[in-house]
Design an enzyme around this catalytic site. Structure first.
Site, PDB file in Angstrom:
ATOM      1  N   GLY B 303      20.311   7.799  64.358  1.00  0.00           N
ATOM      2  CA  GLY B 303      21.579   8.415  63.980  1.00  0.00           C
ATOM      3  C   GLY B 303      21.805   9.698  64.769  1.00  0.00           C
ATOM      4  O   GLY B 303      21.397   9.788  65.937  1.00  0.00           O
ATOM      5  N   GLU B 304      22.463  10.676  64.146  1.00  0.00           N
ATOM      6  CA  GLU B 304      22.800  11.968  64.765  1.00  0.00           C
ATOM      7  C   GLU B 304      23.444  11.818  66.148  1.00  0.00           C
ATOM      8  O   GLU B 304      23.342  12.699  66.997  1.00  0.00           O
ATOM      9  CB  GLU B 304      21.593  12.926  64.777  1.00  0.00           C
ATOM     10  CG  GLU B 304      20.426  12.575  65.695  1.00  0.00           C
ATOM     11  CD  GLU B 304      19.238  13.554  65.592  1.00  0.00           C
ATOM     12  OE1 GLU B 304      18.765  14.002  66.652  1.00  0.00           O
ATOM     13  OE2 GLU B 304      18.774  13.850  64.462  1.00  0.00           O
ATOM     14  N   ALA B 305      24.154  10.716  66.355  1.00  0.00           N
ATOM     15  CA  ALA B 305      24.880  10.428  67.597  1.00  0.00           C
ATOM     16  C   ALA B 305      23.969  10.157  68.789  1.00  0.00           C
ATOM     17  O   ALA B 305      24.424  10.115  69.933  1.00  0.00           O
ATOM     18  CB  ALA B 305      25.889  11.530  67.948  1.00  0.00           C
TER      19      ALA B 305
END
Lengths: 336, 336
Positions: B303-305
């Protein structure tokens, strides 16, 4: 010359230098401490550990990245197996020199030094449907050119090629050394039509028949059914192994170029990763055969190291995370 | 506020601005002139044309690249559905601020500006197994935060998230809006064991039962079974469309965040590409459902881009070739 006979190559492949397990283990331990769930960076973690193994340091570097593109011409081009005339090989070498090709843009973006090595473009190999493409001396000369192209202090090596008609050569090598028949390994290359595809099949079948007496001699096949740029790629991959430089392979032709080495020792692939899988139809089958999992699948089929060149960027991402992330302890983040 | 009611969002989605077809056509014509067989750069060609369409220029640019990471906390975390405590959401936001997370390294490498937007971390949504996670005002506030985070002059927007327990939220949204049941959409997130996975299934089934009366109200579900960071991602994607900014979606949670919008108008995806496919098990199924073909498949699940952040590098490669390559005429290379 590093290899003055085919036996020298065979001997090298039978006693391949390994990577550095303690560096790989230290890199793997480091990954466990970084602020992310274990394994959540997936292949970026694996790539950092692989670079550590072959660079022999816990935190690898990518300061000196070498892209080597070898160019050659092929006698089998007279069988009308390409959508482009043979003159395009030299024209594209000029385009590389002038900075106009895809790989020039990709090399600059990826922070890599591009070395383009044309090999006797005015002297194509012989048409392998009727004669050996190269004799042993010609083959060893091309291997040596590839070997000497690799700067020993490279942090990473990318190998690619340019050569009108060379997907026919690559498919012939695969069919000769891996079986499966001409159709299994043959695609449309630069974009031949159905008639062109049929001419490729016919050329490969003729070559298999012409050289049937030597099909169990792996390096003999590499000379008789190969090409100069493919031999140079094999030489560069051998240099990478000798100097402990990790290697990204480009597409179908670049991967086919080291099939002869894999028949001597499959572990020649340990310091190699497949930069991408090409849209050229034989490549996916070849990667599966060699148990290589490509980093990218972008429907590219240009050659000239373009797919593996893009994959350099993934190694930079892997290294940026490996070297730059905070640990759980440094960041004050609760670990499980 | 851009959207002062759910009906405002519905109205926007029913009259979405389109891209610029002439710019896309000019970019496609340009690709045909560059020194490579037509189509041989595969998805790099398609990406250049897509950027041209949404940036409304034949030669796109990637000077102002915005990565927006939204963080939220989730009432359903009390159901013990994550391997990490809820405090980790705020700890990771601090890690982002200090430059220690994976996305910090990736953003720097990719030449992107990272905006991290924590949304009321000290006020988690309500546990949606027993009550609506957000009321309509809370939902619209989060959408608005996302919308206003996007600089209108961005050349590219990447959306990502951080929120302990939010793969449960994402799976609940997918199950509610796309069917298929809890098991189909639920994976191990940060790495829960079998008992944790069973708790995720139970929480999602309880939520589906609790909210069964509103399951045909798409945006009602987005509020009742969503999360603040997911609502903000939807807002950011709407801003991207309004300002004609192409968008790369990150993993399972970021993609699930816009499922409610796709149920109003599937064409909300036209300015979006999937940056990667996550190892979180629901993501591959969700991309298939939405007919999105991911750019990368690297077994990442952070996640977290991070996955879409790496994919920025592919867009840079596409643009470098599109803008920098010589044409056949310029290079004197024979075309077919």
């Amino acid at each position: 010359m590093q290899f003055s006979s085919l036996d020298d190559i065979r001997a090298f492949c039978r006693d391949l230098p390994g990577g550095d397990a303690p560096s790989a283990e230290a890199a793997a331990r480091r990954q466990q401490t970084l602020t992310k769930p274990p394994g959540s960076l997936g292949r970026l973690e694996e790539l950092a550990i692989w670079l550590a193994r072959w660079q022999r340091r816990e935190i690898p570097r990518l300061e000196r990245v070498t892209i080597a593109v070898f160019a050659g011409n092929h006698g089998v081009a007279v069988r009308d197996v390409s959508a482009y005339p043979q003159a395009v090989t030299a024209q594209m070498v000029a385009n590389f020199a002038n900075g106009g090709a895809a790989i020039n843009q990709i090399a600059e973006l990826a922070g890599a030094k591009l070395s383009v090595v044309p090999i006797e473009l005015d002297r194509p190999t012989r048409d392998f449907t009727a004669a050996p493409a190269m004799d042993v001396d010609e083959y060893l000369t091309a291997v040596d050119i590839g070997y000497r192209t690799v700067p020993p202090d490279s942090d990473l090596l990318i190998v690619g090629e340019m050569g009108i008609a060379n997907t026919t050569t690559a498919a012939a090598l695969c069919a000769a050394l891996l079986g499966g028949g001409a159709v299994h390994w043959t695609g449309r290359g630069t974009g031949v039509d159905d008639a062109g595809l049929a001419r490729k099949h016919a050329a490969i079948e003729a070559a298999l028949d012409c050289h049937r007496a030597i099909l169990d001699d792996t390096l003999g096949v590499a000379a008789a059914m190969g090409g100069r740029e493919l031999a140079a790629i094999a030489g560069a991959v051998l240099a990478g192994r000798h100097h402990q430089i990790p290697v990204l392979l480009d597409g179908f032709v670049a991967t086919a170029a080291i099939v002869p080495l894999t028949r001597i020792a499959a572990s020649i692939l340990d310091h190699c990763r497949a930069g991408h899988v090409s849209a050229e139809s034989g490549h996916r089958a070849l990667l599966r055969e060699l148990d290589l999992d490509p980093l990218l699948d972008l429907n590219m089929r240009l050659g000239e190291a373009s797919g593996a060149g893009v994959a350099i960027l993934l190694l930079r991402a892997a290294l940026a995370c490996h070297a730059g992330m905070a640990t759980f302890a440094e960041a004050g983040v609760s670990n499980k």
